[in-house]
Write a protein that holds these residues in place. Structure first.
Motif: not given
Length: 66
Positions: A3-17, A50-55, A59-63
């Protein structure tokens, strides 16, 4: 994926969007206004990098956390 990985990924995907949507909105404003070329280049660099950086950060943090 935990869940923590999913939460982190969704946060960064949201900021990227968010960066992407802001960049598209500003692109439309710059298209109609009288803005120098340097200003247009800076907007594209800051917003879309900034968009690409957060994306990539998300991804790096999740992996690396798995």
């Amino acid at each position: 994926m935990t869940f923590e990985q999913f939460e982190t990924l969704s946060f960064y995907l949201g900021i990227s969007a968010l960066f992407l949507l802001i960049g598209l909105a500003i692109k439309d404003v710059l298209k109609t206004g009288n803005v120098p070329l340097f200003g247009k280049i800076m907007v594209w660099l800051v917003l879309f990098l900034g968009c690409a950086g957060f994306l990539v950060k998300g991804l790096i943090q999740v992996f690396f956390d798995s």
